[in-house]
Motif scaffolding. Structure first.
Motif, PDB file in Angstrom:
ATOM      1  N   GLN A   4      33.604  19.458 -70.126  1.00 54.35           N
ATOM      2  CA  GLN A   4      33.906  20.244 -68.934  1.00 54.35           C
ATOM      3  C   GLN A   4      32.751  20.140 -67.941  1.00 54.35           C
ATOM      4  N   SER A   5      32.958  20.644 -66.753  1.00 53.90           N
ATOM      5  CA  SER A   5      31.979  20.443 -65.682  1.00 53.90           C
ATOM      6  C   SER A   5      31.170  21.699 -65.401  1.00 53.90           C
ATOM      7  N   LEU A   6      29.891  21.481 -65.109  1.00 53.86           N
ATOM      8  CA  LEU A   6      28.982  22.550 -64.738  1.00 53.86           C
ATOM      9  C   LEU A   6      28.473  22.324 -63.319  1.00 53.86           C
ATOM     10  N   PHE A   7      28.378  23.400 -62.543  1.00 51.68           N
ATOM     11  CA  PHE A   7      27.772  23.350 -61.225  1.00 51.68           C
ATOM     12  C   PHE A   7      26.774  24.489 -61.114  1.00 51.68           C
ATOM     13  N   GLN A   8      25.780  24.286 -60.280  1.00 50.51           N
ATOM     14  CA  GLN A   8      24.753  25.293 -60.053  1.00 50.51           C
ATOM     15  C   GLN A   8      24.899  25.859 -58.648  1.00 50.51           C
ATOM     16  N   VAL A   9      24.663  27.157 -58.509  1.00 55.81           N
ATOM     17  CA  VAL A   9      24.617  27.783 -57.184  1.00 55.81           C
ATOM     18  C   VAL A   9      23.311  27.404 -56.502  1.00 55.81           C
ATOM     19  N   PRO A  10      23.326  26.951 -55.205  1.00 57.40           N
ATOM     20  CA  PRO A  10      24.498  26.759 -54.342  1.00 57.40           C
ATOM     21  C   PRO A  10      25.268  25.503 -54.711  1.00 57.40           C
ATOM     22  N   VAL A  11      26.588  25.590 -54.681  1.00 55.60           N
ATOM     23  CA  VAL A  11      27.450  24.497 -55.121  1.00 55.60           C
ATOM     24  C   VAL A  11      27.514  23.402 -54.061  1.00 55.60           C
ATOM     25  N   ASP A  12      27.374  22.152 -54.505  1.00 50.17           N
ATOM     26  CA  ASP A  12      27.554  21.001 -53.619  1.00 50.17           C
ATOM     27  C   ASP A  12      29.051  20.872 -53.337  1.00 50.17           C
ATOM     28  N   LYS A  13      29.456  21.109 -52.088  1.00 51.62           N
ATOM     29  CA  LYS A  13      30.875  21.180 -51.738  1.00 51.62           C
ATOM     30  C   LYS A  13      31.627  19.884 -52.044  1.00 51.62           C
ATOM     31  N   LEU A  14      31.061  18.753 -51.652  1.00 50.01           N
ATOM     32  CA  LEU A  14      31.776  17.494 -51.816  1.00 50.01           C
ATOM     33  C   LEU A  14      31.950  17.135 -53.289  1.00 50.01           C
ATOM     34  N   LYS A  15      30.904  17.315 -54.074  1.00 48.33           N
ATOM     35  CA  LYS A  15      31.006  16.999 -55.499  1.00 48.33           C
ATOM     36  C   LYS A  15      31.952  17.974 -56.201  1.00 48.33           C
ATOM     37  N   PHE A  16      31.926  19.221 -55.774  1.00 48.90           N
ATOM     38  CA  PHE A  16      32.843  20.202 -56.340  1.00 48.90           C
ATOM     39  C   PHE A  16      34.288  19.818 -56.047  1.00 48.90           C
ATOM     40  N   LEU A  17      34.583  19.478 -54.781  1.00 48.03           N
ATOM     41  CA  LEU A  17      35.943  19.101 -54.415  1.00 48.03           C
ATOM     42  C   LEU A  17      36.384  17.827 -55.118  1.00 48.03           C
ATOM     43  N   SER A  18      35.449  16.897 -55.310  1.00 48.02           N
ATOM     44  CA  SER A  18      35.772  15.670 -56.031  1.00 48.02           C
ATOM     45  C   SER A  18      36.170  15.985 -57.471  1.00 48.02           C
ATOM     46  N   THR A  19      35.460  16.911 -58.106  1.00 45.83           N
ATOM     47  CA  THR A  19      35.773  17.305 -59.476  1.00 45.83           C
ATOM     48  C   THR A  19      37.111  18.032 -59.539  1.00 45.83           C
ATOM     49  N   VAL A  20      37.357  18.926 -58.576  1.00 47.90           N
ATOM     50  CA  VAL A  20      38.642  19.625 -58.515  1.00 47.90           C
ATOM     51  C   VAL A  20      39.785  18.622 -58.366  1.00 47.90           C
ATOM     52  N   SER A  21      39.618  17.650 -57.469  1.00 46.92           N
ATOM     53  CA  SER A  21      40.657  16.631 -57.255  1.00 46.92           C
ATOM     54  C   SER A  21      40.932  15.852 -58.533  1.00 46.92           C
ATOM     55  N   LYS A  22      39.868  15.545 -59.277  1.00 45.66           N
ATOM     56  CA  LYS A  22      40.031  14.802 -60.538  1.00 45.66           C
ATOM     57  C   LYS A  22      40.834  15.619 -61.535  1.00 45.66           C
ATOM     58  N   PHE A  23      40.493  16.896 -61.692  1.00 42.56           N
ATOM     59  CA  PHE A  23      41.193  17.736 -62.651  1.00 42.56           C
ATOM     60  C   PHE A  23      42.642  17.987 -62.244  1.00 42.56           C
ATOM     61  N   LEU A  24      42.902  18.130 -60.931  1.00 42.64           N
ATOM     62  CA  LEU A  24      44.258  18.393 -60.447  1.00 42.64           C
ATOM     63  C   LEU A  24      45.046  17.107 -60.221  1.00 42.64           C
ATOM     64  N   LYS A  25      44.371  15.961 -60.446  1.00 44.16           N
ATOM     65  CA  LYS A  25      44.986  14.647 -60.259  1.00 44.16           C
ATOM     66  C   LYS A  25      45.486  14.483 -58.819  1.00 44.16           C
ATOM     67  N   ARG A  26      44.635  14.905 -57.892  1.00 41.43           N
ATOM     68  CA  ARG A  26      44.902  14.733 -56.465  1.00 41.43           C
ATOM     69  C   ARG A  26      43.989  13.645 -55.924  1.00 41.43           C
ATOM     70  N   SER A  27      44.461  12.924 -54.908  1.00 37.74           N
ATOM     71  CA  SER A  27      43.604  11.938 -54.268  1.00 37.74           C
ATOM     72  C   SER A  27      42.455  12.662 -53.583  1.00 37.74           C
ATOM     73  N   PRO A  28      41.228  12.148 -53.702  1.00 36.35           N
ATOM     74  CA  PRO A  28      40.097  12.781 -53.021  1.00 36.35           C
ATOM     75  C   PRO A  28      40.346  12.870 -51.519  1.00 36.35           C
ATOM     76  N   ARG A  29      39.961  13.979 -50.918  1.00 38.38           N
ATOM     77  CA  ARG A  29      40.126  14.174 -49.477  1.00 38.38           C
ATOM     78  C   ARG A  29      38.881  14.867 -48.940  1.00 38.38           C
ATOM     79  N   ARG A  30      38.444  14.463 -47.761  1.00 35.31           N
ATOM     80  CA  ARG A  30      37.276  15.074 -47.152  1.00 35.31           C
ATOM     81  C   ARG A  30      37.622  15.510 -45.732  1.00 35.31           C
ATOM     82  N   VAL A  31      37.574  16.800 -45.492  1.00 38.46           N
ATOM     83  CA  VAL A  31      37.763  17.329 -44.136  1.00 38.46           C
ATOM     84  C   VAL A  31      36.424  17.230 -43.436  1.00 38.46           C
ATOM     85  N   PHE A  32      36.368  16.394 -42.399  1.00 43.00           N
ATOM     86  CA  PHE A  32      35.064  16.098 -41.808  1.00 43.00           C
ATOM     87  C   PHE A  32      35.258  15.597 -40.382  1.00 43.00           C
TER      88      PHE A  32
END
Length: 223
Positions: A98-126
């Protein structure tokens, strides 16, 4: 079936950054004040995000509670550790894999991990300046990106480009100042108002292995 994330924060406002990340990327979530409340909710999520305190005994109890619950035992989870706790508890003392993150959370790496677990294509709002050049033309147009996905880019521009126009797209990765160049095609267009800007969707084409690697690194914030 809609995929949902359970946020278990235990204290108010812990997950402001994480909530905004999920909302920007249209990930549905429910919030709970405790793991016990989540387990009794009657719902089964696709992912659990759990903020843990500094008591390693509590972490182990919560890990065991998830492991021993038939409905939740196979649900992937992300543990969020306090800023001064990382390294104190080895990964395998929580739950292997499983994945561990430290506060403050790195947003992009967090979203990348969420996308992997949810089997969604990575997306970056930027929002960043991009350059678009039609094929076989010396003209170059500028625009402002809206978001990037694994297969394309959405952007806003005052230029007038037709659907199916083949183009070259370039922009500078602000993290490493490297200019990235891709080939693509205008896949969709929506005008806002006469004389105003238009919203475009570019489908990326003919990506080399290096192109793909550079783009995924940009999407996930790796470099």
């Amino acid at each position: 079936m809609m995929k949902k994330v359970f946020l278990i924060e235990k204290s108010p406002d812990t997950f402001n950054t994480i909530r905004s990340c999920l909302e920007e990327n249209q990930v549905f979530y429910s919030q709970f004040k405790s793991l016990d409340e989540a387990l009794k909710s009657g719902e089964v999520p696709s992912l659990i995000v759990l903020f843990v305190n500094k008591n390693s005994g509590d972490i182990n109890k919560e890990a065991e509670a998830l492991k021993n619950n038939p409905s939740f035992s196979r649900i992937p989870r992300i543990f969020i550790l306090p800023f001064d706790m990382i390294g104190i508890i080895p990964h395998n003392e929580i739950i292997s894999g499983q994945s561990l993150f430290q506060v403050p959370v790195d947003k992009l790496k967090f979203l990348s991990t969420v996308s992997k677990f949810l089997k969604r294509s990575p997306r970056r709002v930027f929002r960043i300046v991009i350059s678009v050049q039609p094929e076989e033309s010396n003209l170059r147009y500028s625009g402002i990106s809206i978001d990037f996905s694994e297969t394309g880019v959405a952007f806003e521009s005052s230029s007038d480009l037709p659907v199916r126009q083949k183009i070259s797209l370039s922009f500078v990765n602000p993290k490493n100042r490297k200019r990235l160049l891709f080939k693509g095609e205008i896949a969709r267009k929506a005008s806002t108002q006469p004389g105003g800007t238009a919203f475009y969707g570019i489908e990326l084409k003919e990506m080399s292995d290096k192109n793909k690697k550079d783009f995924i690194n940009f999407l996930t914030g790796e470099e």
